[in-house]
Design an enzyme around this catalytic site. Sequence first.
Site, PDB file in Angstrom:
ATOM      1  N   SER A  29       8.868  42.094  47.553  1.00 26.08           N
ATOM      2  CA  SER A  29       8.954  43.162  46.565  1.00 26.08           C
ATOM      3  C   SER A  29       8.670  42.597  45.186  1.00 26.08           C
ATOM      4  O   SER A  29       8.817  41.403  44.939  1.00 26.08           O
ATOM      5  CB  SER A  29      10.338  43.817  46.635  1.00 26.08           C
ATOM      6  OG  SER A  29      10.962  43.772  45.383  1.00 26.08           O
ATOM      7  N   LYS A  30       8.249  43.499  44.306  1.00 31.18           N
ATOM      8  CA  LYS A  30       7.959  43.075  42.932  1.00 31.18           C
ATOM      9  C   LYS A  30       9.175  42.437  42.288  1.00 31.18           C
ATOM     10  O   LYS A  30       9.066  41.695  41.342  1.00 31.18           O
ATOM     11  CB  LYS A  30       7.565  44.288  42.089  1.00 31.18           C
ATOM     12  CG  LYS A  30       6.208  44.838  42.437  1.00 31.18           C
ATOM     13  CD  LYS A  30       5.865  46.001  41.526  1.00 31.18           C
ATOM     14  CE  LYS A  30       4.756  46.821  42.168  1.00 31.18           C
ATOM     15  NZ  LYS A  30       4.437  48.020  41.428  1.00 31.18           N
ATOM     16  N   ARG A  31      10.343  42.779  42.807  1.00 25.23           N
ATOM     17  CA  ARG A  31      11.566  42.245  42.198  1.00 25.23           C
ATOM     18  C   ARG A  31      11.948  40.870  42.728  1.00 25.23           C
ATOM     19  O   ARG A  31      12.786  40.203  42.151  1.00 25.23           O
ATOM     20  CB  ARG A  31      12.715  43.231  42.408  1.00 25.23           C
ATOM     21  CG  ARG A  31      12.661  44.397  41.434  1.00 25.23           C
ATOM     22  CD  ARG A  31      13.658  45.477  41.800  1.00 25.23           C
ATOM     23  NE  ARG A  31      13.333  46.071  43.080  1.00 25.23           N
ATOM     24  CZ  ARG A  31      12.418  47.034  43.261  1.00 25.23           C
ATOM     25  NH1 ARG A  31      11.760  47.499  42.223  1.00 25.23           N
ATOM     26  NH2 ARG A  31      12.156  47.516  44.439  1.00 25.23           N
ATOM     27  N   ASP A  32      11.341  40.436  43.828  1.00 27.74           N
ATOM     28  CA  ASP A  32      11.645  39.092  44.322  1.00 27.74           C
ATOM     29  C   ASP A  32      11.141  38.064  43.313  1.00 27.74           C
ATOM     30  O   ASP A  32      10.015  38.183  42.838  1.00 27.74           O
ATOM     31  CB  ASP A  32      10.961  38.853  45.675  1.00 27.74           C
ATOM     32  CG  ASP A  32      11.604  39.678  46.785  1.00 27.74           C
ATOM     33  OD1 ASP A  32      12.837  39.847  46.746  1.00 27.74           O
ATOM     34  OD2 ASP A  32      10.880  40.161  47.675  1.00 27.74           O
ATOM     35  N   SER A  69       7.778  36.582  43.540  1.00 23.84           N
ATOM     36  CA  SER A  69       6.679  37.509  43.405  1.00 23.84           C
ATOM     37  C   SER A  69       6.108  37.518  41.983  1.00 23.84           C
ATOM     38  O   SER A  69       4.963  37.902  41.765  1.00 23.84           O
ATOM     39  CB  SER A  69       7.211  38.885  43.820  1.00 23.84           C
ATOM     40  OG  SER A  69       6.400  39.865  43.398  1.00 23.84           O
TER      41      SER A  69
END
Length: 500
Positions: free
Chosen positions: A266-269, A272
């Site tokens: 996810s973009k939040r990882d 990433s």
Amino acid sequence: MPAVPVAADAPVRVRFCPSPTGNPHVGMVRTCLFNWAYARRTGGTFIFRIEDTDSARDSEESYSQLLASLRWLGFDWDEGPEVGGPHEPYRQSERMGIYADVAARLEAAGFAYRCFCTPEELEERREAARAAGKTPGYDGHCRELSDADAAAYRAEGRQAALRFRMPGHDFTWDDVVRGELQFAAEHVPDYVLVRANGEPLYTLVNPVDDALMGVTHVLRGEDLLSSTPRQIALHNALADVGVGQGTMPFFGHLPYVMGEGNRKLSKRDPESSLQMYRDEGYLPEGLANYLALLGWSFGEDREFFSKEEMATVFDVARVNPNPARFDLAKCTAINGDWIRQLEPVDLASRLVPYLQTAGVLSETVSPEQMDLLHQAVPLVQERMEVLTQGVSMLGFLFVGDRFRVNADDAAAVLTDESAPVLAAAHEALRATQIWDTAAIEAALRDALIAGLGLKPKVAFTAVRVAVTGRRVSPPLFESLELLGREVSLHRLATARAERR
Ligand code: GLU
Ligand code: ZN
């Protein structure tokens, strides 16, 4: 409506078209890389387009970050921001007039219609459809409104969205990555092109620009798969109203990137975020190399290559449709390979900004400091996988009086038992007249191994921490030589005094 032919023989035109929301992330870069490599391999055109039609979510900051990120990674584009091109402007926020015109044409030709339903009404009817066990999409309520019905809605003060009229048949296309794909008509209901407030949506502007810019291959993430039947239908309509060149692009959907625990990255990882890689000191070459492996392989087990090498052979038809697993450890290892094969002078200059950010070097770097860095780099080149590791290993050479032993390393190594070791090392080095690696090594071995009967690891770790501040450092004797006699003795004396 006849289906338009695919752009089979046309020179390749691909596009990378992110929305400037949030921070650039690795999935985005992978898409960019595959499009770029395909354009370069085929001698085609790589278009960079900014999909900034969502004023609530887009930001200038994110736009600047995007450009800076692509430049950092070494991408070039043939058409787009900063370079221009025959289809300017390449920021969708500057193309609103075009979309209004196309929307009007689609409506006039009957490919789209006004929908007066409010969000609440839509939700209510979706709920009812769900309860009745039907597919809950738009139910076609406003498809056949008469002028009188429309006028009545307007009189109520309602504003109308513009909705695309799906042709009602199933959709099949030959996905460049995934082979033949099918969508049943009932799963692709009529959809909104322009909001009631006049804002055109991605559903409209993306295919319109693909048509106008003559895009031949739409290569993008699998998350957009479900929009493809709508877009195919819209391309057919656009050809009918004379927008674009009357051909259908090929579609190819790049596999999902999976993170930890087999869920989508996810973009939040943290792994990433592109910024994380820059901050930690990954080389753009190393990161691009690793991202290329997410769904593609060079063949012959080759895992180390530049994006330029990739671009000599890349074929999107060979992309693997299965989800690709993101493996940070592997990415880091590949980065280490890249660091090891840099020219030492190159590595030194890449370290400079990181040494500056860490406060080790100031903004102006003296020739003496640069010289010292050039001598030191070969000592750590084999030992680091990211540039920030080089910073923590080399900082001790440059900080002068600001030198402090790292607290954790001090606590673990500079215990009371280390006092006699530090004392013996200090005495032995103080007595050494010649200050080079060989003489330093001889003196320390003589005093600590032969003299105190210590194991090398115990003996040298204490000295290492005292003079470099850390357990992980460049080789000890070389480090002492580079640090110089005076500073080395001073640091040993300090450590010794603190242990007494
Ligand atoms: N702006 C879209 C995105 O960032 C582009 C999707 C596409 O390639 O069609 O997801
Ligand atoms: Zn409606």
